[in-house]
Design a protein around this motif. Structure first.
Motif, PDB file in Angstrom:
ATOM      1  N   ARG A   1       0.807  -1.230  -0.009  1.00 15.99           N
ATOM      2  CA  ARG A   1       0.080  -0.056  -0.049  1.00 15.99           C
ATOM      3  C   ARG A   1       0.827   1.318  -0.102  1.00 15.99           C
ATOM      4  N   ALA A   2       1.930   1.333   0.814  1.00 13.57           N
ATOM      5  CA  ALA A   2       2.792   2.353   0.851  1.00 13.57           C
ATOM      6  C   ALA A   2       3.646   2.733  -0.485  1.00 13.57           C
TER       7      ALA A   2
ATOM      8  N   ASN B   1      14.156   7.273  -1.624  1.00 25.72           N
ATOM      9  CA  ASN B   1      15.124   7.023  -0.546  1.00 25.72           C
ATOM     10  C   ASN B   1      14.200   6.972   0.926  1.00 25.72           C
ATOM     11  N   ASP B   2      13.431   7.848   0.959  1.00 28.40           N
ATOM     12  CA  ASP B   2      12.552   7.867   2.163  1.00 28.40           C
ATOM     13  C   ASP B   2      11.478   6.688   2.306  1.00 28.40           C
ATOM     14  N   LEU B   3      11.088   6.068   1.023  1.00 21.64           N
ATOM     15  CA  LEU B   3      10.199   5.160   1.043  1.00 21.64           C
ATOM     16  C   LEU B   3      11.046   3.921   1.526  1.00 21.64           C
ATOM     17  N   GLY B   4      12.268   3.662   0.972  1.00 22.79           N
ATOM     18  CA  GLY B   4      12.906   2.650   0.948  1.00 22.79           C
ATOM     19  C   GLY B   4      13.445   2.592   2.603  1.00 22.79           C
ATOM     20  N   SER B   5      13.596   3.557   3.136  1.00 16.30           N
ATOM     21  CA  SER B   5      14.177   3.793   4.712  1.00 16.30           C
ATOM     22  C   SER B   5      12.936   3.335   5.503  1.00 16.30           C
ATOM     23  N   ALA B   6      11.710   3.975   5.343  1.00 17.42           N
ATOM     24  CA  ALA B   6      10.483   3.464   5.942  1.00 17.42           C
ATOM     25  C   ALA B   6      10.431   1.993   5.956  1.00 17.42           C
ATOM     26  N   ILE B   7      10.370   1.459   4.810  1.00 11.50           N
ATOM     27  CA  ILE B   7      10.092   0.028   4.712  1.00 11.50           C
ATOM     28  C   ILE B   7      11.108  -1.033   5.246  1.00 11.50           C
ATOM     29  N   GLY B   8      12.343  -0.298   5.276  1.00  4.91           N
ATOM     30  CA  GLY B   8      13.475  -1.170   5.947  1.00  4.91           C
ATOM     31  C   GLY B   8      13.278  -1.027   7.426  1.00  4.91           C
ATOM     32  N   MET B   9      12.849   0.060   8.142  1.00  6.08           N
ATOM     33  CA  MET B   9      12.603   0.170   9.466  1.00  6.08           C
ATOM     34  C   MET B   9      11.523  -0.700   9.734  1.00  6.08           C
ATOM     35  N   LEU B  10      10.387  -0.968   8.998  1.00  4.44           N
ATOM     36  CA  LEU B  10       9.333  -1.765   9.398  1.00  4.44           C
ATOM     37  C   LEU B  10       9.823  -3.075   9.286  1.00  4.44           C
ATOM     38  N   MET B  11      10.741  -3.601   8.158  1.00  3.98           N
ATOM     39  CA  MET B  11      11.108  -5.134   8.048  1.00  3.98           C
ATOM     40  C   MET B  11      11.999  -5.395   9.106  1.00  3.98           C
ATOM     41  N   LEU B  12      13.064  -4.089   9.565  1.00  2.00           N
ATOM     42  CA  LEU B  12      13.778  -4.746  10.853  1.00  2.00           C
ATOM     43  C   LEU B  12      13.136  -4.946  11.804  1.00  2.00           C
TER      44      LEU B  12
END
Length: 114
Positions: free
Chosen positions: A15-16, A25-36
């Motif tokens: 959805r994001a 880059n912001d989207l990738g970092s947000a997804i990375g935060m969620l996955m970690l």
């Protein structure tokens, strides 16, 4: 609450991605935060990122808050150097608010049982 299951996490990510406009880059970092966070827990996430960064990423992901999405303490939290320093103490929120410095760290170490 133990957090979202893997399917629910994937739905948040999809959805994001579909709704996102802005710097990838912001989207990738947000997804990375969620996955970690799904493996380390929201407490470790708050020891890695500043509160303003977490708010930004939570908004990008379309979440109400991290506590509903992630476990409080994930199965890999013990690998976080910052978590090791404060686990079992009453200092967690003081560190998150910046009242105690020198604890925030994104460093993790290999687990001894692998």
């Amino acid at each position: 609450m133990a957090g979202m299951n893997d399917q629910e996490i994937l739905e948040v990510v999809d959805r994001a991605i579909n709704d996102f406009t802005g710097n990838l880059n912001d989207l990738g970092s947000a997804i990375g935060m969620l996955m970690l966070g799904r493996r380390y827990g929201w407490r470790v996430v708050l020891l890695i990122h500043s509160p303003s960064t977490v708010r930004k990423y939570v908004k990008i992901l379309g979440l109400r808050n991290l506590r509903d999405a992630l476990p409080e303490v994930g199965e890999l939290a013990h690998r976080s150097n910052a978590w090791k320093l404060i686990d079992g103490t009453a200092n967690f929120w003081k560190v998150v608010r910046g009242q105690i410095s020198g604890v925030r760290s994104a460093i993790v170490e290999r687990s001894n049982n692998r």
